[in-house]
Structure formats: structure tokens, C-alpha cells
Enzyme design. Structure first.
Site, PDB file in Angstrom:
ATOM      1  NE  ARG A 245       5.883   0.899  -0.161  1.00  0.00           N
ATOM      2  CZ  ARG A 245       6.017   0.919   1.099  1.00  0.00           C
ATOM      3  NH1 ARG A 245       4.860   1.189   1.706  1.00  0.00           N
ATOM      4  NH2 ARG A 245       6.991   0.735   1.723  1.00  0.00           N
ATOM      5  N   GLY A 246       2.187   4.157  -4.902  1.00  0.00           N
ATOM      6  CA  GLY A 246       1.837   4.503  -6.014  1.00  0.00           C
ATOM      7  C   GLY A 246       0.897   3.833  -7.104  1.00  0.00           C
TER       8      GLY A 246
ATOM      9  NE  ARG B 295      -8.866  26.505 -33.010  1.00  0.00           N
ATOM     10  CZ  ARG B 295      -9.812  26.870 -33.657  1.00  0.00           C
ATOM     11  NH1 ARG B 295     -11.026  26.990 -32.986  1.00  0.00           N
ATOM     12  NH2 ARG B 295      -9.779  26.957 -35.059  1.00  0.00           N
ATOM     13  CG  HIS B 296      -3.706  28.707 -35.044  1.00  0.00           C
ATOM     14  ND1 HIS B 296      -4.733  29.400 -35.677  1.00  0.00           N
ATOM     15  CD2 HIS B 296      -4.269  27.256 -35.329  1.00  0.00           C
ATOM     16  CE1 HIS B 296      -5.779  28.810 -36.241  1.00  0.00           C
ATOM     17  NE2 HIS B 296      -5.494  27.582 -36.075  1.00  0.00           N
TER      18      HIS B 296
ATOM     19  NE  ARG C 199      -4.115  26.907 -39.122  1.00  0.00           N
ATOM     20  CZ  ARG C 199      -3.797  26.064 -40.216  1.00  0.00           C
ATOM     21  NH1 ARG C 199      -3.144  26.494 -41.097  1.00  0.00           N
ATOM     22  NH2 ARG C 199      -4.529  24.699 -40.038  1.00  0.00           N
TER      23      ARG C 199
ATOM     24  N   PRO D 114       0.941  -1.274   0.180  1.00  0.00           N
ATOM     25  CG  PRO D 114      -0.723  -1.453   1.755  1.00  0.00           C
ATOM     26  CD  PRO D 114       0.431  -2.126   1.217  1.00  0.00           C
TER      27      PRO D 114
ATOM     28  CG  ASN E 284      -8.836  30.410 -38.126  1.00  0.00           C
ATOM     29  OD1 ASN E 284      -7.828  30.689 -37.396  1.00  0.00           O
ATOM     30  ND2 ASN E 284      -9.495  29.162 -38.315  1.00  0.00           N
TER      31      ASN E 284
ATOM     32  CG  HIS F  26      -3.496  23.372 -36.030  1.00  0.00           C
ATOM     33  ND1 HIS F  26      -3.491  24.503 -36.664  1.00  0.00           N
ATOM     34  CD2 HIS F  26      -2.056  22.877 -36.052  1.00  0.00           C
ATOM     35  CE1 HIS F  26      -2.165  24.855 -36.901  1.00  0.00           C
ATOM     36  NE2 HIS F  26      -1.320  23.597 -36.610  1.00  0.00           N
TER      37      HIS F  26
ATOM     38  CD  GLU G 122      -6.802  20.878 -37.315  1.00  0.00           C
ATOM     39  OE1 GLU G 122      -6.490  19.866 -36.823  1.00  0.00           O
ATOM     40  OE2 GLU G 122      -7.502  21.795 -37.032  1.00  0.00           O
TER      41      GLU G 122
END
Length: 469
Positions: free
Chosen positions: A44-45, A258-259, A318, A42, A265, A409, A341
Site C-alpha cells: 500500500r505504499g 547553477r546559473h 545572473r 502490504p 565568478n 546558486h 544565493e
């Protein structure tokens, strides 16, 4: 004629196989299956590793589920208490190896949970993770014997070993806020948990090579500082081990955006390689100023200093232009084609209205199955393809100890957020990812924490907004 998907749809990592007449034994689910069996004392991750592993394998496209023996124990105790009216005491003595009745019950609960895993796999699951201590050779052998009676199920043991006193202290503190110690005073809860760990240590047996040379296992020491892999033979086991080799607990931030707005756009065209608009360049300049401030203010608890901030962008114009205001003497800036993208094939540079008019069947097919739909034409991609090419980025993201800003993107943002925030793949294609929005994810031992910021062109500032996705 449509360029849309054919009658079958590939799954990441799957393959085509011819089978004999006994195909019904596969229950219509041809392909690899795995039981990942956690091993370790117990605190121990193990739960940390389980959550990360489940998130990654699910993101790759494999149906994955965690089965926790402790949850079954607590559920059974509550049901027994309702039936008998007697409080079920699962204090440290319940975990004493000399307590025969309790040990028998714990073994039965573990095997019942394993049977649930196997049933789920036979009903269409791909990777079942058995989250428990499984701390003795006898228990692990019973697991091997049970799984060997099933067809097409492989077992991978993942043992978590931790000797770092700081990590152990933090893990114990997290355990005290868990369901076993809820509403208990911290001092008495800590004493009981320490006694529980001591009881487990009395009977604990680490995995050894000479136990069984044929078993697949991976040992994670101090949360990834050292990794030992033995006899890794299957694809899924290899994916798990490779991923676990690259994780760390460094305090850092992962930023996604995002850019800035591009010229395309403004008119609704997808894909392409347009430059930023004046509004997009304004966002880029404000972003560099805001990130420099955030980087200076973030402090690691150990060193009280900020980790370095690395900027990753796609190689499209972009995105590259969005990072141009960052000082290269202060920030390490990298451009990666992995972050480009989603490529729209013959639909590049078109608006969605133009696609609907020119390719109505494809438009309909993509609307019906957005994740698997692949854009027609040379190099056209699906979200499924995007995830496959993002795998090296994810591994590098887990490996690095720096904070990272990723400028990319919309489709890539959806895919990255699906991984980082454990969003089902079918849902992530519908995420609203607007321009001028910045996402900050902080990895924590109990999971990732999301904060969102929005840039206002009116006030020229970033403001924190509601963090839902």
C-alpha cells in the site's frame, strides 16, 4: 571580536526551554520527539511514504531513523536457522491471523522494534519511524501504552490506504523483487504474496475516530489524492502531515543547475548581483536548446506525452539572465526570492581570500562549522537558514505534477540535492557543484534516480557524465 556563532547553535525547529532539576531525564536532549507509526496492508505504499518522510524530516534538521519490523523478522529467522539448522519458513501461512504461534512471534518482533525506537530516541534521536503493518487495534493500543510510559515522546499514526489497481499492481511487482522473494520464481512468489495480503485483510482494522479521540493520525489515500488528519497537536506531527498532503506519483523530471558564469565568478567574488559573462550567456542559450529537446523526448508511460516544463529561477540577475533564452510561450517561467544565493552579509562581493584577511576568526569559524555558521552583518545567512527558507520550494516541488528546471546558486544547489538525494546535512556543505553542470532527478517508487550532464564550451554540447555526488 568575531561575528561568528555564539556558544550554542540553534537547530531547525528547536526552541529554548527552562527545565526543573530533573533535567537528567531528558538525557541532554531538550525538545520534541516523535514516533511515527505506519499502518496499512502490504503493498500500500508504506515504504515509499517512509522513505520520503525520513528524507524530509532529516533535511529539516531533525535526527530521524527508520525501524523496519520486516527486517528484524528476517534477521531473527536467519539467526534461528544458523542455530538450529532448520529453515525458517515465512510463507503466507506465517501471516495467517489464526496461526497463534506466528502471530505471537510477529507481535513480539513489533514490540522489540518499538523498544529499539524508544531507546534510540532516549539516546538523542528526534523522530523514529516504525515501519510495519500495525494492522489491528490491539497492536496499535499496545504501541500507545508503551510510548505513554516515556517522557516527551508523542505518537503519530500514518495509515496508507490504496485502492488504485495500477498502483497496487506496481507495488506488488516491487515487493516480488524484495528480500522475502529473492531467488524465487515470479509466479509462485506472486501467489504467495497475494495469499499473505489476503491473510492480513482477514484481521485488518482501519483507524477510526472513536478508537481514541486523543490519538494523532493521518490517513493517506491513494498516495496523496486524499488526506485525512485527526487531532494533530504537535509541531513534528504537523510538519509530517503538511508534507504528506503535497506528494504525488506523477512521472516527471526535476532538473537543477547553477546559473551561467557571471562576471563575479571570473574574479572569485561571492554574492552580489552581477550579470552573466559571455561564456555564461553561451551556457544559457545552450541550456534552453538542450532542455527543449529533453522535454520533448521525455514521455509519461500512461499518456505517452511529455509533462509541461516549468522554469524556476532566483531573482538575482545572473539566474534571471540564464533563463532569458527560454521561450515564455512554451515554458512557464517563475522567479523566486526563495532561490536566491546564501546572503553573505558584510562579506558580500568579497573573495574568500579577502574574507580570510579581513575577518580571520570568522573565516576559521565557518571552516569549522560550515552548516551552522551565519555570515556576519545585517541579513547574513547560514546553510541552516537557507534550508528554512527553501521549505516552501520543497513543498511546491512535491505538489507539482510538471517537470521543473531550477536555475539557482551553489549553496542552494547543495541544499536541494541534500533533500532530493537524502544526503546528510553535514556532508552536503562539501558537495562539489561546478558551473556548466546539469542535474536530472527522476522520482521513482523506490527512490530518486540521478543523471548528470556537463556542458563543453569547446564542443557546444551537453554530455552525460558519472552520476556520483
Amino acid at each position: 571580536m568575531t561575528f561568528g556563532p555564539s556558544s550554542w547553535t540553534p537547530v531547525p525547529g528547536a526552541f529554548i526551554q527552562k527545565v526543573g532539576k530533573d533535567v537528567h531525564a531528558y538525557k541532554n536532549e531538550i525538545g520534541p520527539k516523535a514516533v511515527v507509526v505506519m499502518v496499512g496492508l502490504p503493498a500500500r505504499g508504506k515504504s515509499y511514504i517512509v522513505k520520503k518522510l525520513k528524507r524530509y524530516i532529516s533535511w529539516l534538521g531533525f535526527k530521524t531513523k527508520v525501524f523496519n519490523v520486516g527486517n528484524r523478522r528476517r534477521t531473527c529467522a536467519a539467526e534461528t536457522e544458523v542455530k538450529t539448522g532448520c529453515k525458517q519458513n515465512h510463507s503466507s501461512d506465517f501471516f495467517n491471523p489464526n496461526n497463534e504461534d506466528a502471530r505471537s512471534l510477529r507481535d513480539q518482533l513489533a514490540m522489540d522494534t518499538l523498544n529499539e525506537v524508544i531507546s534510540w530516541l532516549n539516546d538523542g534521536g528526534k523522530v523514529g519511524i516504525l515501519d510495519a503493518t500495525n494492522s489491528t487495534k490491539e497492536r496499535r493500543q499496545r504501541i500507545i501504552d508503551r510510548c505513554s510510559r516515556e517522557r516527551d515522546i508523542n505518537v503519530l499514526f500514518v495509515e496508507s490506504i490504496c485502492t488504485d489497481p495500477e498502483v497496487l499492481a506496481r507495488n506488488m511487482e516491487l515487493k516480488l523483487s524484495g528480500p522475502d522473494y529473492r531467488n524465487q520464481q515470479s509466479e509462485s512468489a506472486l501467489r504467495d504474496f497475494q495469499a499473505r495480503v489476503a491473510n492480513y485483510e482477514k484481521a485488518y482494522e482501519t483507524i477510526e475516530d472513536d478508537d481514541d479521540e486523543d490519538i494523532q493520525y493521518c490517513k493517506i489515500i491513494n498516495v496523496g489524492k486524499k488526506v485525512i488528519a485527526h487531532n494533530i497537536q504537535t509541531f513534528l506531527a504537523g510538519q509530517c502531515v503538511f508534507y504528506l498532503m503535497n506528494m504525488n506519483l506523477a512521472e516527471r523530471q526535476i532538473w537543477l543547475t547553477r546559473h551561467g558564469e557571471s562576471l563575479d565568478n571570473q574574479i572569485g567574488r561571492i554574492g552580489g548581483d552581477a550579470a552573466l559573462s559571455p561564456a555564461g550567456d553561451e551556457y544559457a542559450e545552450a541550456l534552453s536548446t538542450f532542455m527543449a529537446e529533453q522535454q520533448r523526448n521525455f514521455r509519461c508511460s500512461k499518456t505517452n506525452t511529455p509533462p509541461p516544463l516549468t522554469v524556476w529561477t532566483s531573482m538575482l540577475r545572473r539566474a534571471v539572465e540564464t533563463a532569458e533564452h527560454f521561450n515564455p510561450h512554451e515554458f512557464d517561467i517563475k522567479h523566486m526570492k526563495f532561490l536566491n544565493e546564501i546572503y553573505a552579509g558584510i562579506c558580500e562581493g568579497m573573495t574568500y581570500e579577502e574574507i580570510q584577511e579581513a575577518y580571520p576568526e570568522d573565516y576559521k569559524a565557518r571552516s569549522a562549522n560550515k552548516f551552522y555558521y551565519r555570515y556576519p552583518g545585517m541579513g547574513g545567512e547560514s546553510y541552516c537558514d537557507v534550508i528554512q527558507r527553501l521549505c516552501p520550494v520543497i513543498v511546491e516541488l512535491e505538489r507539482t505534477r510538471n517537470s521543473v528546471l531550477i536555475v539557482t546558486h551553489r549553496a542552494l544547489m547543495r541544499s536541494l540535492l541534500a533533500y532530493l538525494m537524502d544526503i546528510p546535512l553535514r556532508q552536503m556543505t562539501k558537495l562539489d557543484i561546478p558551473l556548466n553542470t546539469l542535474y536530472c532527478i527522476e522520482p521513482k517508487p523506490y527512490g530518486n534516480v540521478l543523471t548528470k550532464y556537463q556542458y563543453s564550451h569547446d564542443t557546444k554540447t551537453f554530455s552525460q557524465i558519472e552520476s556520483n555526488l
